[in-house]
Design a protein around this motif. Structure first.
Motif, mmCIF file in Angstrom:
data_model
loop_
_atom_site.group_PDB
_atom_site.id
_atom_site.type_symbol
_atom_site.label_atom_id
_atom_site.label_comp_id
_atom_site.label_asym_id
_atom_site.label_seq_id
_atom_site.Cartn_x
_atom_site.Cartn_y
_atom_site.Cartn_z
ATOM 1 N N LEU A 4 0.831 -1.204 0.000
ATOM 2 C CA LEU A 4 0.000 0.000 0.000
ATOM 3 C C LEU A 4 0.866 1.254 0.000
ATOM 4 N N GLY A 5 1.951 1.231 0.761
ATOM 5 C CA GLY A 5 2.865 2.373 0.773
ATOM 6 C C GLY A 5 3.507 2.618 -0.575
ATOM 7 N N VAL A 6 3.908 1.542 -1.249
ATOM 8 C CA VAL A 6 4.512 1.685 -2.577
ATOM 9 C C VAL A 6 3.494 2.211 -3.575
ATOM 10 N N ILE A 7 2.262 1.728 -3.498
ATOM 11 C CA ILE A 7 1.198 2.215 -4.397
ATOM 12 C C ILE A 7 0.967 3.706 -4.180
ATOM 13 N N LEU A 8 0.918 4.129 -2.920
ATOM 14 C CA LEU A 8 0.721 5.549 -2.638
ATOM 15 C C LEU A 8 1.920 6.374 -3.093
ATOM 16 N N LEU A 9 3.130 5.819 -2.971
ATOM 17 C CA LEU A 9 4.314 6.521 -3.467
ATOM 18 C C LEU A 9 4.220 6.754 -4.969
ATOM 19 N N VAL A 10 3.811 5.729 -5.702
ATOM 20 C CA VAL A 10 3.718 5.848 -7.161
ATOM 21 C C VAL A 10 2.633 6.835 -7.553
#
Length: 51
Positions: A4-10
């Motif tokens: 979820l953190g990586v998705i929000l980063l992208v």
């Protein structure tokens, strides 16, 4: 939590929304810390494992 953190980063990077970028970094860091604690054998949140 890491995913979820990586998705929000992208999404934050592509859309230029700095709030999503910040939340994504925080989620990734918390996820990595919990992952390391769990891998080291420490009980996280009162549980020895997730399931």
């Amino acid at each position: 939590m890491i995913v979820l953190g990586v998705i929000l980063l992208v999404i934050g990077f592509v859309a230029g929304i700095s709030v999503l970028w910040t939340i994504g970094i925080i989620l990734v860091v918390i996820g990595v810390v919990l992952w390391v604690l769990g891998a080291a054998g420490h009980a996280v949140g009162g549980r020895r494992h997730y399931w």
